[in-house]
Design a protein around this motif. Structure first.
Motif, PDB file in Angstrom:
ATOM      1  N   LEU B 113       0.813  -1.221   0.000  1.00 42.48           N
ATOM      2  CA  LEU B 113       0.000   0.000   0.000  1.00 42.48           C
ATOM      3  C   LEU B 113       0.840   1.262   0.000  1.00 42.48           C
ATOM      4  CD1 LEU B 113      -2.798  -0.935   2.541  1.00 42.48           C
ATOM      5  CD2 LEU B 113      -2.876  -0.960   0.050  1.00 42.48           C
ATOM      6  N   VAL B 116       2.699   3.375  -3.704  1.00 43.69           N
ATOM      7  CA  VAL B 116       2.343   2.829  -5.005  1.00 43.69           C
ATOM      8  C   VAL B 116       2.299   4.006  -5.963  1.00 43.69           C
ATOM      9  CG1 VAL B 116       0.750   1.346  -6.260  1.00 43.69           C
ATOM     10  CG2 VAL B 116       0.877   1.205  -3.788  1.00 43.69           C
ATOM     11  N   LEU B 118       1.675   4.395  -8.849  1.00 44.79           N
ATOM     12  CA  LEU B 118       0.573   4.414  -9.798  1.00 44.79           C
ATOM     13  C   LEU B 118      -0.620   5.177  -9.246  1.00 44.79           C
ATOM     14  CD1 LEU B 118       0.911   0.657 -10.610  1.00 44.79           C
ATOM     15  CD2 LEU B 118       1.291   2.493 -12.248  1.00 44.79           C
ATOM     16  N   PHE B 119      -0.945   4.905  -7.994  1.00 43.57           N
ATOM     17  CA  PHE B 119      -2.163   5.473  -7.433  1.00 43.57           C
ATOM     18  C   PHE B 119      -1.928   6.861  -6.837  1.00 43.57           C
ATOM     19  CE2 PHE B 119      -3.071   0.832  -7.020  1.00 43.57           C
ATOM     20  CZ  PHE B 119      -4.030   0.805  -8.011  1.00 43.57           C
ATOM     21  N   ARG B 121      -0.592   9.246  -8.068  1.00 46.30           N
ATOM     22  CA  ARG B 121      -0.724  10.310  -9.070  1.00 46.30           C
ATOM     23  C   ARG B 121      -2.169  10.748  -9.256  1.00 46.30           C
ATOM     24  NH1 ARG B 121       2.772   7.235 -12.922  1.00 46.30           N
ATOM     25  NH2 ARG B 121       4.861   7.566 -12.109  1.00 46.30           N
ATOM     26  N   LEU B 122      -3.084   9.977  -8.684  1.00 45.47           N
ATOM     27  CA  LEU B 122      -4.500  10.314  -8.859  1.00 45.47           C
ATOM     28  C   LEU B 122      -4.998  11.178  -7.705  1.00 45.47           C
ATOM     29  CD1 LEU B 122      -5.914   6.832  -9.948  1.00 45.47           C
ATOM     30  CD2 LEU B 122      -5.234   8.737 -11.428  1.00 45.47           C
ATOM     31  N   ASN B 124      -7.958  12.440  -5.041  1.00 47.33           N
ATOM     32  CA  ASN B 124      -8.914  11.660  -4.257  1.00 47.33           C
ATOM     33  C   ASN B 124     -10.172  11.362  -5.051  1.00 47.33           C
ATOM     34  OD1 ASN B 124      -7.326  11.396  -2.043  1.00 47.33           O
ATOM     35  ND2 ASN B 124      -8.432  12.858  -0.758  1.00 47.33           N
ATOM     36  N   ASP B 126     -10.459  11.170  -8.283  1.00 53.76           N
ATOM     37  CA  ASP B 126     -10.165  10.200  -9.339  1.00 53.76           C
ATOM     38  C   ASP B 126     -10.022   8.797  -8.769  1.00 53.76           C
ATOM     39  OD1 ASP B 126     -10.333  11.978 -11.371  1.00 53.76           O
ATOM     40  OD2 ASP B 126      -8.177  12.319 -11.581  1.00 53.76           O
ATOM     41  N   ARG B 127      -9.486   8.698  -7.556  1.00 54.04           N
ATOM     42  CA  ARG B 127      -9.366   7.381  -6.929  1.00 54.04           C
ATOM     43  C   ARG B 127     -10.732   6.781  -6.666  1.00 54.04           C
ATOM     44  NH1 ARG B 127      -4.483   8.090  -2.486  1.00 54.04           N
ATOM     45  NH2 ARG B 127      -3.279   9.471  -3.814  1.00 54.04           N
ATOM     46  N   LEU B 130     -12.047   5.601  -9.978  1.00 55.98           N
ATOM     47  CA  LEU B 130     -11.404   4.353 -10.401  1.00 55.98           C
ATOM     48  C   LEU B 130     -11.949   3.173  -9.606  1.00 55.98           C
ATOM     49  CD1 LEU B 130      -9.275   2.890 -12.068  1.00 55.98           C
ATOM     50  CD2 LEU B 130      -7.572   3.490 -10.342  1.00 55.98           C
TER      51      LEU B 130
END
Lengths: 141, 141
Positions: B113, B116, B118-119, B121-122, B124, B126-127, B130
């Motif tokens: 966790l 990461v 990848l995540f 960069r998003l 809240n 956008d998360r 997703l």
DNA sequence: TATTGTTATACTCTATAACTATA
DNA sequence: TATAGTTATAGAGTATAACAATA
């Protein structure tokens, strides 16, 4: 368990992503298996749509260069690619797909795209949205 | 190259997803390696947060039951789990993590966790988005 | 008879280290 | 010296088929 509603923990997101990865992995394994390829061999063919050196392929497969020798050996034995020599630097091997290799690559690509149950559940709008989010994740490096 | 703007082909979407999968795979491999586990062993521990039989674990790992014998052997040799017998059906082995196994599982979870890229960069929002899309993909079966 | 888990077998992928042939 | 690729080695994952114990 002091989870605030407004602040999404990464846990659920990562869990979900791993679940989707698992199913996609099974899908990819089934697709390559139908064509008599291992998942890694199919991946290699995919990365060789453009000719590359052994080292470049290793980078793209996220594995040590010594592994690529075997993977390429097996693909070459199947007549799917050729190791060409490069006049400028005789140490380098330029990996080029044969016609059969390119054909198999296209077939694999088609099968991977066809009936991906994961994506067929999304509306067109949602697919565009997912595409945008994934792009953001991969952008830069 | 007759791509209509309004109709998203699955190609780009699948390509992107594979790219994100590749990076996530590398991240997972690094996390398990730090704890002296193979990626598959870490995955097994993760699936054994709840005790399960050999067959159940095989389903969750998307692999043949015969493979699970070896994977569980190695985890048992490390003292991370135990094969318990089930009185109701003496054929079944109930796989239960030891305290050490549960501890290592939590450590692995934390590392996965953390950071990461990848995540992170998003945003809240956008998360959350997703998360919603991934849920749709996994829902049902 | 059917099912759970194991064993035997053979192949692929994996990293490390030592090697070769070039540069 | 340094680099591209290979080889040797050992360990791990994979599926198939045959097997033992149990249901």
């Amino acid at each position: 368990m002091t989870t605030t509603e407004g602040e999404p923990t990464p846990t659920q997101l990562v869990e979900l992503f791993l679940a989707v990865m698992g199913r996609m992995g099974a899908h990819l394994a089934a697709c390559s298996d139908e064509l008599g390829l291992s998942p890694q061999q199919a991946r290699a063919i995919h990365e060789l749509e453009q000719p590359r050196s052994m080292g470049e392929l290793a980078e793209r497969l996220f594995c040590d260069a010594s592994n690529v020798t075997g993977i390429v050996d097996r693909l070459e034995a199947k007549g799917l690619l050729e190791r060409c020599s490069v006049p400028e630097d005789r140490r380098v091997k330029r990996l080029v797909l044969t016609d059969a290799g390119r054909r198999l690559g296209r077939q694999h690509h088609q099968r991977v795209l066809t009936d991906v149950p994961l994506f067929t559940r999304l509306s067109n709008d949602d697919r565009r949205l997912l595409e945008k989010l994934l792009s953001q994740m991969v952008d830069e490096g």
